[in-house]
Design an enzyme around this catalytic site. Structure first.
Site, PDB file in Angstrom:
ATOM      1  N   CYS A   8       0.873  -1.181   0.000  1.00 35.95           N
ATOM      2  CA  CYS A   8       0.000   0.000   0.000  1.00 35.95           C
ATOM      3  C   CYS A   8       0.908   1.229   0.000  1.00 35.95           C
ATOM      4  O   CYS A   8       2.104   1.115  -0.291  1.00 35.95           O
ATOM      5  CB  CYS A   8      -0.980  -0.018   1.171  1.00 35.95           C
ATOM      6  SG  CYS A   8      -0.229   0.059   2.812  1.00 35.95           S
ATOM      7  N   ASN A  11       2.217   1.557   4.318  1.00 29.78           N
ATOM      8  CA  ASN A  11       2.510   0.311   5.053  1.00 29.78           C
ATOM      9  C   ASN A  11       2.176   0.419   6.541  1.00 29.78           C
ATOM     10  O   ASN A  11       2.843  -0.170   7.391  1.00 29.78           O
ATOM     11  CB  ASN A  11       3.976  -0.124   4.865  1.00 29.78           C
ATOM     12  CG  ASN A  11       4.277  -1.538   5.356  1.00 29.78           C
ATOM     13  OD1 ASN A  11       5.340  -1.800   5.929  1.00 29.78           O
ATOM     14  ND2 ASN A  11       3.369  -2.466   5.176  1.00 29.78           N
ATOM     15  N   CYS A  13      -1.609   1.040   7.299  1.00 29.96           N
ATOM     16  CA  CYS A  13      -3.051   0.751   7.407  1.00 29.96           C
ATOM     17  C   CYS A  13      -3.441  -0.533   6.678  1.00 29.96           C
ATOM     18  O   CYS A  13      -3.728  -1.555   7.290  1.00 29.96           O
ATOM     19  CB  CYS A  13      -3.890   1.908   6.859  1.00 29.96           C
ATOM     20  SG  CYS A  13      -3.628   3.478   7.709  1.00 29.96           S
ATOM     21  N   ARG A  14      -3.459  -0.491   5.347  1.00 23.18           N
ATOM     22  CA  ARG A  14      -4.077  -1.582   4.584  1.00 23.18           C
ATOM     23  C   ARG A  14      -3.188  -2.802   4.406  1.00 23.18           C
ATOM     24  O   ARG A  14      -3.641  -3.933   4.592  1.00 23.18           O
ATOM     25  CB  ARG A  14      -4.513  -1.065   3.203  1.00 23.18           C
ATOM     26  CG  ARG A  14      -5.630  -0.048   3.266  1.00 23.18           C
ATOM     27  CD  ARG A  14      -5.781   0.695   1.963  1.00 23.18           C
ATOM     28  NE  ARG A  14      -4.595   1.508   1.656  1.00 23.18           N
ATOM     29  CZ  ARG A  14      -4.393   2.153   0.515  1.00 23.18           C
ATOM     30  NH1 ARG A  14      -5.282   2.071  -0.441  1.00 23.18           N
ATOM     31  NH2 ARG A  14      -3.297   2.875   0.343  1.00 23.18           N
ATOM     32  N   SER A  15      -1.926  -2.600   3.972  1.00 21.36           N
ATOM     33  CA  SER A  15      -1.123  -3.799   3.662  1.00 21.36           C
ATOM     34  C   SER A  15      -0.745  -4.604   4.914  1.00 21.36           C
ATOM     35  O   SER A  15      -0.742  -5.841   4.840  1.00 21.36           O
ATOM     36  CB  SER A  15       0.104  -3.461   2.800  1.00 21.36           C
ATOM     37  OG  SER A  15       0.992  -2.590   3.435  1.00 21.36           O
ATOM     38  N   ASP A 124      -8.495   3.908   1.122  1.00 24.44           N
ATOM     39  CA  ASP A 124      -7.471   4.196   2.122  1.00 24.44           C
ATOM     40  C   ASP A 124      -8.099   4.744   3.396  1.00 24.44           C
ATOM     41  O   ASP A 124      -8.607   5.859   3.404  1.00 24.44           O
ATOM     42  CB  ASP A 124      -6.491   5.225   1.543  1.00 24.44           C
ATOM     43  CG  ASP A 124      -5.214   5.267   2.358  1.00 24.44           C
ATOM     44  OD1 ASP A 124      -5.266   4.906   3.555  1.00 24.44           O
ATOM     45  OD2 ASP A 124      -4.176   5.632   1.799  1.00 24.44           O
TER      46      ASP A 124
HETATM   47  P1  4NP Z   1      -1.851   2.941   3.909  1.00 25.57           P
HETATM   48  O1  4NP Z   1      -2.472   4.345   4.378  1.00 25.57           O
HETATM   49  O2  4NP Z   1      -1.270   3.194   2.538  1.00 25.57           O
HETATM   50  O3  4NP Z   1      -3.021   2.020   3.852  1.00 25.57           O
HETATM   51  O4  4NP Z   1      -0.819   2.558   4.943  1.00 25.57           O
HETATM   52  C1  4NP Z   1      -1.754   5.545   4.434  1.00 25.57           C
HETATM   53  C2  4NP Z   1      -0.869   5.781   5.448  1.00 25.57           C
HETATM   54  C3  4NP Z   1      -0.233   7.005   5.533  1.00 25.57           C
HETATM   55  C4  4NP Z   1      -0.477   7.985   4.586  1.00 25.57           C
HETATM   56  C5  4NP Z   1      -1.369   7.735   3.561  1.00 25.57           C
HETATM   57  C6  4NP Z   1      -1.999   6.517   3.479  1.00 25.57           C
HETATM   58  N1  4NP Z   1       0.141   9.257   4.684  1.00 25.57           N
HETATM   59  O5  4NP Z   1      -0.221  10.171   3.916  1.00 25.57           O
HETATM   60  O6  4NP Z   1       1.038   9.431   5.538  1.00 25.57           O
END
Ligand code: 4NP
Length: 155
Positions: A8, A11, A13-15, A124
């Site tokens: 993702c 790294n 939240c989702r993955s 997300d």
């Molecule tokens: P992820 O979510 O890709 O599912 O881990 C996010 C985590 C952090 C950010 C964006 C999406 N960020 O903008 O810091």
């Protein structure tokens, strides 16, 4: 060994959620010895951090509170291994990997393995919350992914 790498953006939240869910499903199917499962981000924004509190909570509620994680960024070597199933959460993840490293023969969206035409990307939750809904999607995708890999690898 079958390599599965969930990807993702951050790294956190989702993955990592997908990694925890898939590890549990593989374990429940008694297939742990066949798999090397990990998760990474396309960005390096959260390197070394724990998974997001929302992901921690939803995993805890679903019996995966022991999952341990520190965020990492995908490396060139990881991406260029043609034997790895690279499983991305959304199309921008795939675009970013392509731009940095080129084409990969085995990149898929997690929801390619969930047979529902209305949704193709895992939203997300970092921006919008909704970790419970994301968890349900991740579960569906992981179940389909495991079924597809079992058929392909004959295990
Ligand atoms: P992820 O979510 O890709 O599912 O881990 C996010 C985590 C952090 C950010 C964006 C999406 N960020 O903008 O810091």
């Amino acid at each position: 060994m079958i390599n599965v790498l969930f990807v993702c953006l951050g790294n956190i939240c989702r993955s990592p959620m997908a990694q925890a869910v898939f590890e549990r499903m593989v374990d429940d199917a008694d297939l742990t010895d066949h798999f090397q499962i990990d998760s990474v981000g396309t960005s390096g924004w959260h390197i070394g951090e724990l998974h997001h509190y929302g992901t921690q909570q939803v995993l805890y509620k679903n019996g995966m509170g022991t999952f341990r994680h520190r965020a990492r960024q995908i490396t060139h070597d990881e991406y260029t291994n043609p034997d790895t199933y690279i499983i991305a959460m959304d199309n921008s993840n795939i675009e970013q990997m392509r731009e940095r490293f080129g084409e990969h023969p085995n990149v898929h969206l997690l929801l390619d393995y969930f047979d529902d035409d209305r949704i193709s990307e895992v939203p997300d939750p970092y921006y919008t919350g909704g970790f419970n809904g994301v968890f349900e999607l991740v579960k569906q995708g992981c179940a389909g992914l495991l079924e597809a890999i079992r058929a392909e690898q004959k295990i």
